[in-house]
Structure formats: structure tokens, C-alpha cells
Design a protein around this motif. Structure first.
Motif, PDB file in Angstrom:
ATOM      1  N   VAL A  18       6.119 -23.925  21.056  1.00 49.36           N
ATOM      2  CA  VAL A  18       6.295 -23.118  19.843  1.00 49.36           C
ATOM      3  C   VAL A  18       6.727 -24.013  18.676  1.00 49.36           C
ATOM      4  O   VAL A  18       6.218 -23.896  17.554  1.00 49.36           O
ATOM      5  N   PHE A  69       0.754 -17.538  10.687  1.00 60.66           N
ATOM      6  CA  PHE A  69       1.059 -18.404  11.823  1.00 60.66           C
ATOM      7  C   PHE A  69       2.349 -19.195  11.579  1.00 60.66           C
ATOM      8  O   PHE A  69       3.199 -19.299  12.465  1.00 60.66           O
ATOM      9  N   VAL A  72       5.512 -16.716  11.378  1.00 60.43           N
ATOM     10  CA  VAL A  72       5.818 -16.023  12.639  1.00 60.43           C
ATOM     11  C   VAL A  72       6.239 -17.021  13.728  1.00 60.43           C
ATOM     12  O   VAL A  72       7.147 -16.729  14.515  1.00 60.43           O
ATOM     13  N   THR A  73       5.621 -18.216  13.753  1.00 57.49           N
ATOM     14  CA  THR A  73       6.084 -19.186  14.753  1.00 57.49           C
ATOM     15  C   THR A  73       7.491 -19.686  14.404  1.00 57.49           C
ATOM     16  O   THR A  73       8.253 -20.064  15.296  1.00 57.49           O
ATOM     17  N   VAL A  75       9.894 -17.795  13.153  1.00 55.55           N
ATOM     18  CA  VAL A  75      10.742 -16.775  13.775  1.00 55.55           C
ATOM     19  C   VAL A  75      10.671 -16.946  15.301  1.00 55.55           C
ATOM     20  O   VAL A  75      11.664 -16.747  16.012  1.00 55.55           O
ATOM     21  N   GLY A  76       9.498 -17.351  15.767  1.00 56.01           N
ATOM     22  CA  GLY A  76       9.291 -17.538  17.213  1.00 56.01           C
ATOM     23  C   GLY A  76      10.204 -18.601  17.794  1.00 56.01           C
ATOM     24  O   GLY A  76      10.694 -18.462  18.916  1.00 56.01           O
ATOM     25  N   TRP A  78      13.130 -19.292  16.835  1.00 52.58           N
ATOM     26  CA  TRP A  78      14.433 -18.652  16.917  1.00 52.58           C
ATOM     27  C   TRP A  78      14.531 -17.762  18.151  1.00 52.58           C
ATOM     28  O   TRP A  78      15.521 -17.774  18.890  1.00 52.58           O
ATOM     29  N   PHE A  79      13.487 -16.956  18.362  1.00 56.42           N
ATOM     30  CA  PHE A  79      13.445 -16.101  19.557  1.00 56.42           C
ATOM     31  C   PHE A  79      13.521 -16.978  20.811  1.00 56.42           C
ATOM     32  O   PHE A  79      14.245 -16.673  21.750  1.00 56.42           O
ATOM     33  N   THR A  80      12.749 -18.074  20.803  1.00 55.49           N
ATOM     34  CA  THR A  80      12.633 -18.880  22.011  1.00 55.49           C
ATOM     35  C   THR A  80      13.936 -19.607  22.324  1.00 55.49           C
ATOM     36  O   THR A  80      14.386 -19.601  23.480  1.00 55.49           O
TER      37      THR A  80
ATOM     38  N   ILE B  83       8.898  -8.734   7.904  1.00 54.70           N
ATOM     39  CA  ILE B  83       9.353  -9.909   8.665  1.00 54.70           C
ATOM     40  C   ILE B  83      10.449 -10.635   7.891  1.00 54.70           C
ATOM     41  O   ILE B  83      11.491 -10.990   8.437  1.00 54.70           O
ATOM     42  N   TRP B 112      10.976  -9.667  25.155  1.00 57.80           N
ATOM     43  CA  TRP B 112      11.524 -10.071  23.856  1.00 57.80           C
ATOM     44  C   TRP B 112      10.660 -11.168  23.252  1.00 57.80           C
ATOM     45  O   TRP B 112      10.332 -11.129  22.066  1.00 57.80           O
ATOM     46  N   PHE B 113      10.280 -12.124  24.071  1.00 56.14           N
ATOM     47  CA  PHE B 113       9.431 -13.210  23.576  1.00 56.14           C
ATOM     48  C   PHE B 113       8.094 -12.661  23.062  1.00 56.14           C
ATOM     49  O   PHE B 113       7.518 -13.179  22.105  1.00 56.14           O
ATOM     50  N   VAL B 116       6.826 -12.096  19.342  1.00 53.84           N
ATOM     51  CA  VAL B 116       6.252 -13.130  18.467  1.00 53.84           C
ATOM     52  C   VAL B 116       4.713 -13.087  18.478  1.00 53.84           C
ATOM     53  O   VAL B 116       4.101 -12.908  17.415  1.00 53.84           O
ATOM     54  N   MET B 120       2.035 -11.624  15.504  1.00 54.58           N
ATOM     55  CA  MET B 120       0.977 -12.471  14.958  1.00 54.58           C
ATOM     56  C   MET B 120      -0.390 -11.779  15.039  1.00 54.58           C
ATOM     57  O   MET B 120      -1.159 -11.775  14.075  1.00 54.58           O
ATOM     58  N   TYR B 124      -2.644 -10.617  11.778  1.00 61.17           N
ATOM     59  CA  TYR B 124      -4.039 -10.985  11.512  1.00 61.17           C
ATOM     60  C   TYR B 124      -4.929  -9.738  11.458  1.00 61.17           C
ATOM     61  O   TYR B 124      -5.906  -9.698  10.712  1.00 61.17           O
TER      62      TYR B 124
END
Lengths: 550, 377
Positions: A18, A69, A72-73, A75-76, A78-80, B83, B112-113, B116, B120, B124
């Protein structure tokens, strides 16, 4: 330990996946913003309709790639990290929440500016449109400047370790070289994306124009500046206590020695994962530069998506390799000098800012506390609370089974942030054929506290360095003696020794002194990393030596 | 093997909380409200857009098509706002309640993962509809419903996490199951909470439609009147249904939490009472707007009433959380060292960023619409 463990195999790889994708896009989001606004200005100044139309089309691609992309990645990540490493994430959030909040103000400005810029092509006066473009770039670069501080802190936390203040951690030793390096990576990536989008055009004039402009004006500056800042970065990291030369397998701390080591390393010294990542990154970056020069000089009117796609892919490899190496330089810490990758914290150095007496709370996850009380005593999510209980079973089979289960729990707690059983960084091949005595010895020596001169010191030494087992960049084993034995039993069983745990009580507590107990044991122990399939195959090291030479 | 001797709530680390709790709480509530309004446009607007597109397939309904066009063009921007405004409350939540939030997130694991990649794909999807709706044909409808499905799934995952973080009594049993992903389906508050919030999103989506009609009533009077009434229908109808969901949610709360709203905690009682009153008043006003020959004044009043309702309901939600935290004896971080310089810097940059956004959006709106008709404003 404090938080439950998300028991997915190789969670670090998920973070890497990520993060690398996000870094690749987000750096373009910064450099691309500058590219758009400068190219638009150039096109307007030169009244170049072809170039202006191209920038306009690029801005749609930019919008779709960076806002969706990229954002959102981001934020991703952070989630991960929250899933994989809640301890570290919580610590970072508490230290830098205002950094992230400040970054958020830039983030929403950047997002709004990107949208207005795209939707404003036919509506806004040129001057206003360019101003919006500049707002975008300033906000995006500001965002980078903030996040860069937090990332640099994670490797070199500077004065934060004692002062616990935001700015002493943020403006740390590697902040500036890292910021300048990243800025030029942004510039270079913008040029590469420009080439990628131009390659879809059927107009050779446009292709030639973009090839010269983006290749010479954007990609090549990156090629010149990034190696220079990399030198600065490595020197700064070394000054801050990161053993960059040792990790890269160099015989000196100077840059020539490090570069030489990268190209000559045979896996017998240093940290092979970091060496591979660095070499991959350098090779890919070199290929990008050569391909760009080739394109600019020989194929400027005739290049297609396959060529530029390859160029983009190699850029991703270069960026990914660089990020990978950065993460390896940081090991075995997740936050330098503060927290190891398995969530265990170092005791604070003398004189460090602590909580006032009325709210003083002992940190149960500090290394000294865990070694004193036992890891399991503070493992909030473990149903196994004591290795001593397992060892106390009288019946050998029951004892062995209890030790195995306890060792498995300890493996989950202390090792699975990096290791899997059989997959990525799989532990089984590394412990194959090892006895519990060997493994206890190894566990005792994973990492030792030394000072700048390499002499033994305490874990709370403010000038702490780590002497790691064979340079493997592992954290110290964070439990007590009984737990060390239980983990050794588990690992030994994984390695194929079905009798592990059946030994008598004397098997528990093999001391580090065991290292000196004889050539046989030392040789056997060394095989941990020197199996034919290991990181440092013994065959390569002993090639050409006679049997009399140890 | 003898159970768990330590309590399930993680202990704070040796790093001070960098601001007084009231500042973090204020920012959490404020930014969450911004997120909620944008998110309701996304969820509610998507549902209304899909249904309206379906209704508009019958001939002679140009207003339906115009509304769908606007919703479709505005959706990527609304999602970006959702977001962006969602990041801030998540940040402040992690400082205040991270020990609960991180734990529940890990227990949800892959679910939860999944937020993401789901975001996305949906993102799109909205861009595909905005940029290529004319060439998508029947696929457009499928994509609309797919994005709705993703949006309500994401909402469901969030409802799971926000409800699970308030149930540390369930943490151990869930963790012991050994799964890398777990939903909080056994929680009696989950479904009423989720349905109440989702229906509220659809209702507020209706209010956005009415608001849009209000804004463009002078430029396009016929469409403006229609949109105001059409949105008012959605708002009043869905809110009437949502009243029942709200009471279901209230009565599904643990006894101690619910009791807060019945007098012992005056703030809780007041915000719930005012919220219900404002919600019902807004519903009535919008019902009248749906049938009024000149709905504009009623819609204006409805928007005001809705903002009061949203503020109250966000505070009610906060009181539910406070009730649960009190029940579990949750202790805030004891060591607080405010970073006043950084807090000030944040506020200055927030104002500067907001001013820049206002200036840019104003410039765009004042510049007028392009001939292509693309774009949301």
C-alpha cells in the motif's frame, strides 16, 4: 501485546504494498501539480495550442490518478498501519496529531484546487486558472513537507527521545535531505508521467515537444540531484546513529565504500534485504535515466505506450526499492530508539521528559519490564500467562506440549510482525536442525546494547547503538528466561526436532556464554544464517579455503 | 491456560495527549458533521439518483434527467469531500479513543481493510458515470447500483467498527475465535443504528435535492420548483419511516446508556428532545413544501431545521458513546501536554485553507457554466 494481533501472514508486506503504491502516486501528485502549472504557463506565453491542449488532457489523467488512487491509498496506509501496528500508530498519532491536522488543511485545499483547476479550464480566466494551479502545488508540497517530517522521525527521532517535543522530533537529522530528495523525485516522476500520457498521442510534433521538455527539464534534474541528496541523506542517517555502512556491508562509512559494497556484496556481510533493495533501486533508476536519454535523443517523435509504460514501471521499482531500503535502515525499530518492530519499547534514557508524578504510569511494554516480569504477564490478548507453568509439568510429553503451545504464543507476540512460519521471511528453514540450546543462545544474542565505540552499555543509554546477531537487524528477545526456553522449544520443533521440550530442566537457561563452549556448537549455531538456502550461504564464504581454515 | 487476567482495554503509552480533551472533542464533532453532510449527499444522492434515473426512463420527464445529470456530475466532488472530511474526525477519534478504536479495527480485520479498495472502486464508478454516462448505455444503471451497494457496505463496516469499539466486553470472545476478520453482528444496537443512519442519509439526500432546486429556481424556475418538491417528498417520506428506526435504536441501547436520555444527564436529554422536535418539525415543513405552490420559503426553513437536527443528533451519538464509555469505566489518557503552538498553527492554516477554497469555488461559480454543460456547478 497491548493490542490484539491481526494474524495475517507477513503483515509488513501489506504495508509495503500500500505504501509503495501511495508514495509513487503521491510524489507524482506533488510534482505533477508543478508540471501542470508551469507547462500551462509556458504554453500560454508561447501561444502554443498543441501544448495547452496536452496539459488540459493531462489534468484529467492527473485528477483520476491522484485524487482517487493517491488520496485513497493515503488513507489506506493509515488503515493498514492501524491494523498491523496499532502500538506504533497510536504513538505516532499522539505525538503528531497536530502535524496530521495541519497536513489535513493542506489536503483539503489541494483536493479542492485540483477539482477547480480541472473544471475551470473553460471557465476561469487564464490568470485565475494559473493561480489555482499554484495553490494546488503549494498545498501539495506543504503536505509532503509535513509527512516527510513524520517519516524521517520514525527513523531518526532526533531530540524527541529525551525532549518528547513535537519540533525536536519533526526537524530531525534526516528531515532536510529527505525533503529535498523527495521533492526532486516528485519532479522526475512528473516528467515520466508526462511522457506516459504523451505516448498515447498520434501527433509526432507533440511527442517530440514533450520528450524534450519533460525528459530534459524534469527527469534529468531528478537524475542529477537525487544521488547527491542520497549521499547527504545516508551521511545524516549515519550521523544520527543508523549503521548504514554496516547494513550495506561496507568496510567504511564513506560513500565510496557504501557504493562499492552495493555492487560487490556477496551476501556474507551486511543486511542482504537492504542491499538487494538498494541495488534494485539504483539499477532501475539508472535504467530510467538511460531510457529517457535514449528517448530524447533517438526516439523523440516515435515512442509508444509500451516504452513509456516500461519507463513508468521501472520508476515504480526505483521508488519501491528506495522505500524498502529506508524501511530496512530503520530496522529493528518501527520508531527509532523508541519502539521495536514487535511493539516493545526501550526504557527512556536518563533525563527524558516523563509524565508528572501524579499521573506517572509505569510502561508495562518497556523492554526491562518485560524481561523482568515476562512477556506473557503483560500480553493482554494471550490466554497463556506463564512459561514457568508450562515448564513445571512433571510428565515429559505434557511438558513438551505445553512448552510448544507457550512457545507458539510467544512467537505470535514477538516475531510475527516480520516472520511467517513457511512463507515470507519464513522461520522454519532458519531453525531447521537446531537444538533448544542453540536457539536459546541465538535468542539471547539477537540484539545487544552497545555505545558508539561498540562497548556494551545499558538499554537506556542515550547514545545507544545495537549490535545485532550477524547483522540481521533483529530486536532483542523481550521475555524472561523461561519464555526464551519455551520459544526455543517451539522453534526447535518447527525445525524438525521432535524431542525438543522433552529435555530435563537443565536444558532451560543456556546462557550466552554457550557461545564460547566449543567449536561444534558455534559452527552449528552459525548455520542459522548460513544454510545453503539462507541469506549468507556458507559455501560462498568458504570457497577456496582449505579444511584447516575455520 | 487460565483465561485473561488483564482488562481488555489497552493501556495508554508513555506519550502525552497533545491537547486538552475538549479541543479534540470539539474538532471531532465539528469535522464529523461536515463529513456527515457530504456523506449523506453521496449515499442519499446516489439512491435518489438511481431511483430517479429509473423513473425518468418513462418518456416526458425532463426534470428527472436534469436532476440525475446534476447528481451524477456532483458525485465525485461529494465523494472527495466525504473522504476529506472523514479523515479529520478519524484522526481526532484516534487520539481520544484510539485504544478502543484500534482494537475494534484489528478485530474487524479484513473487513476494515476492505474499506480502502471498496472506496476506490466506488470512486472510479462515480467518475465513470460523470465522464462517460452518455456512452455507458444500460451499463450506467448497473454501475449506479453497484456504487450504491458499495456505499452501503462501507457504511455497514463503519457502523460495525463504531459499535464494536464501545463493546470491550465482546473483544476477547471475538479475538479467541482466531479469525482475521469479524463482524459485530450480535450487537443489538448494530442494525437499528445502521438503518437509522442510512435512512437519514437518504432523507438528507432529499434535502440536498431541494436545496439544489432552491439555488437554481431563478435561473431555471420550472425545474427549481420541481426539484424542491421532489426532494421534499424524499425527505419527509423517508424521515417518517426513520422516526421508527430512531426509537428502535434508542430502545436497543444498553439500559444504563439509554437512561442518560431520560433525565439523569440533562445535556443528553436536552439534545435528544430538541433533536426529535427539530426532526419532526423539519419533516412537517418539508411535507408542506412537497405540496406547496411556492415551496422556496418552506425549503429554506427546512434546511435550517435540518441543520439543528443534525447538530443535535451528532451530539446524541456522542452521548451514546459517552454512556458506553462510562459503563466500561474508560479512563482518558492521564498525561496531557498541549502543543499550543501547533494548535494555533493548525487553526491559522485551517482558516487560510478554507479561505483559499472559498475563493477558488467562488471564482468557478461566478465564471458561469461552460457550453458543454459538464461539471457540477
Amino acid at each position: 501485546m497491548n493490542y490484539p494481533i491481526w494474524q495475517v501472514p507477513a503483515p509488513g508486506l501489506l504495508i509495503a504494498l500500500v505504501s509503495i503504491l501511495h508514495v509513487f502516486i503521491s510524489h507524482f501528485a506533488v510534482g505533477g501539480g508543478l508540471f501542470l502549472v508551469l507547462t500551462e504557463r509556458r504554453a500560454r506565453q508561447q501561444n502554443d495550442a498543441l501544448l495547452l491542449d496536452y496539459v488540459r488532457r493531462l489534468s484529467r489523467f492527473f485528477l483520476l490518478l491522484t485524487l482517487v488512487f493517491g488520496a485513497v491509498t493515503g488513507v489506506g496506509i493509515w488503515f493498514t498501519i492501524g491494523l498491523v501496528h496499532p502500538q506504533a500508530t497510536s504513538s505516532l498519532i499522539n505525538t503528531f496529531v497536530w502535524g496530521w491536522a495541519i497536513e489535513w488543511t493542506m489536503f483539503f485545499t489541494e483536493i479542492a484546487a485540483a477539482m477547480v483547476y480541472y473544471y475551470g479550464w473553460d471557465r476561469l480566466p487564464a490568470r485565475t486558472h494559473l493561480a489555482v494551479g499554484w495553490i494546488y502545488f503549494i498545498a501539495a508540497w506543504g503536505s509532503l513537507a509535513v509527512i516527510n517530517g513524520i517519516m524521517a522521525y520514525m527513523m531518526t527521532p532526533g531530540g524527541w527521545l529525551t525532549e518528547r517535543s513535537f519540533w525536536s522530533g519533526f526537524l530531525n537529522e534526516t528531515y532536510l535531505p529527505s525533503l529535498i530528495m523527495r521533492t526532486f523525485v516528485c519532479v522526475g516522476l512528473a516528467g515520466i508521467y508526462a511522457l506516459l500520457t504523451a505516448s498515447w498521442s498520434g501527433d509526432p510534433r507533440l511527442k517530440a515537444k514533450v520528450a524534450c521538455y519533460a525528459g530534459l527539464g524534469w527527469v534529468l534534474p531528478m537524475a542529477v540531484v537525487v544521488p547527491l541528496t542520497l549521499i547527504w541523506y545516508l551521511m545524516a542517517a549515519t550521523g544520527a546513529g543508523i549503521p548504514a555502512a554496516e547494513i550495506l556491508g561496507a568496510d567504511g562509512t564513506g560513500l565510496p565504500a557504501m557504493l562499492k559494497a552495493l555492487f560487490t556484496a556477496d551476501g556474507t556481510t551486511g543486511y542482504p534485504a537492504a542491499q538487494r533493495a538498494a541495488l534494485t533501486s539504483i539499477a532501475a533508476a539508472g535504467a530510467v535515466i538511460l531510457m529517457t536519454l535514449f528517448l530524447v535523443t533517438l526516439r523523440r517523435q516515435n515512442y509508444g505506450p509500451i516504452f513509456t509504460g516500461l519507463l513508468t514501471g521501472l520508476s515504480l521499482v526505483a521508488v519501491g526499492g528506495g522505500e524498502w531500503m529506508r524501511a530496512d535502515l530503520r530496522k529493528p525499530y518501527v520508531i527509532g530508539g523508541f519502539m521495536f518492530v514487535n511493539g516493545v519499547r526501550l526504557p527512556p534514557p536518563p533525563g527524558a521528559i516523563r509524565a508528572p508524578a501524579d499521573v506517572q504510569v509505569a510502561d508495562p511494554y518497556a523492554l526491562d519490564v518485560l524481561r523482568r516480569d515476562g512477556l506473557l504477564a503483560h500480553a493482554r490478548w494471550s490466554q497463556v500467562q506463564s512459561a514457568a507453568e508450562a515448564a513445571a509439568h512433571q510428565e515429559p510429553a505434557a511438558r513438551a506440549e505445553a512448552l510448544f503451545r507457550t512457545g507458539h504464543e510467544l512467537f505470535n507476540l514477538a516475531c510475527t510482525k516480520c516472520h511467517t512460519t513457511d512463507g515470507y521471511l519464513g522461520i522454519r528453514p532458519l531453525v531447521a536442525g537446531k537444538s533448544t540450546t542453540d536457539l536459546q543462545t541465538i535468542l539471547s544474542n539477537l540484539a545487544r546494547p552497545v555505545n558508539r565505540e561498540g562497548q556494551e552499555t545499558s538499554w537506556d543509554d542515550p547514545d545507544l547503538r545495537l549490535a545485532t546477531w550477524r547483522g540481521r537487524r533483529m530486536p532483542p528477545f523481550p521475555g524472561n528466561q523461561e519464555e526464551r526456553y519455551a520459544l526455543a522449544v517451539y522453534l526447535s520443533r518447527l525445525g524438525g526436532d521432535d524431542r525438543a521440550g522433552f529435555e530435563g530442566p537443565e536444558a532451560q537457561g543456556a546462557s550466552p556464554a554457550g557461545l564460547d563452549s566449543g567449536r561444534e556448537l558455534a559452527a552449528e549455531t552459525c548455520l542459522l544464517g548460513h544454510d545453503p538456502e539462507g541469506d549468507w550461504p556458507m559455501a560462498a564464504m568458504v570457497k577456496g579455503r582449505d579444511t584447516a581454515t575455520p | 491456560m487460565n483465561g485473561f487476567p488483564l482488562p481488555p482495554v489497552p493501556v495508554p503509552g508513555p506519550v502525552p495527549q497533545p491537547a486538552p480533551a475538549w479541543i479534540l472533542w470539539g474538532l471531532l464533532v465539528f469535522t464529523f458533521m461536515l463529513h456527515l453532510l457530504a456523506m449523506n449527499f453521496v449515499v442519499g444522492g446516489s439512491v435518489i439518483g438511481a431511483v430517479t434515473a429509473r423513473l425518468g426512463r418513462r418518456g416526458g420527464r425532463p426534470h428527472h434527467a436534469a436532476l440525475v445529470h446534476w447528481l451524477t456530475q456532483a458525485m465525485p466532488i461529494a465523494l472527495a469531500a466525504t473522504i476529506t472530511f472523514g479523515v479529520a474526525p478519524l484522526l481526532f477519534l484516534q487520539v481520544l479513543y484510539g485504544r478502543l478504536f484500534f482494537t475494534s479495527s484489528v478485530l474487524l480485520g479484513w473487513f476494515w481493510f476492505a474499506v480502502v479498495p471498496l472506496v476506490m472502486v466506488a470512486y472510479y464508478g462515480t467518475y465513470l458515470l460523470a465522464f462517460k454516462s452518455a456512452s455507458l448505455g444500460r451499463w450506467g444503471g448497473w454501475i449506479r447500483w453497484l456504487t450504491i451497494l458499495i456505499f452501503v457496505t462501507i457504511s455497514f463496516i463503519f457502523a460495525n467498527n463504531m459499535s464494536l469499539m464501545l463493546r470491550p466486553d465482546l473483544f476477547r470472545a471475538i479475538y479467541a475465535s482466531g479469525s482475521t476478520s469479524h463482524a459485530n453482528l450480535s450487537d443489538p444496537t448494530l442494525w437499528p443504528r445502521y438503518l437509522h443512519f442510512t435512512l437519514a442519509a437518504v432523507a438528507i439526500g432529499g434535502m440536498w435535492v431541494s436545496g439544489y432546486g432552491l439555488v437554481c429556481r431563478r435561473r431555471r424556475p420550472e425545474f427549481g420548483q420541481w426539484a424542491m418538491r421532489y426532494g421534499a417528498h424524499w425527505f419527509s417520506g423517508v424521515t417518517a419511516l426513520n422516526l421508527f428506526m430512531g426509537f428502535w435504536f434508542l430502545f436497543s441501547l444498553p439500559r444504563e446508556t439509554m437512561a442518560r436520555f431520560m433525565g439523569p444527564v440533562p445535556v443528553a436529554t436536552a439534545v435528544l428532545g430538541l433533536g426529535i422536535f427539530a426532526g419532526m418539525a423539519t419533516m412537517t415543513v418539508m411535507f408542506l413544501a412537497a405540496h406547496a405552490p411556492r415551496p422556496a420559503p418552506l425549503v429554506s426553513g427546512g434546511i435550517g431545521g435540518l441543520l439543528v437536527t443534525v447538530v443535535c443528533m451528532v451530539l446524541v451519538r456522542d452521548q451514546v458513546r459517552r454512556g458506553a464509555l462510562a459503563t466500561m469505566n474508560f479512563e482518558p489518557v492521564p498525561w496531557v501536554e498541549p502543543q499550543w503552538t501547533n494548535i494555533s498553527l493548525f487553526l491559522v492554516l485551517f482558516v487560510a485553507g478554507a479561505a483559499a477554497v472559498v475563493w477558488m469555488v467562488r471564482a468557478l461559480v461566478m465564471a458561469g457554466r461552460p457550453e458543454t454543460g459538464d461539471g457540477p456547478v
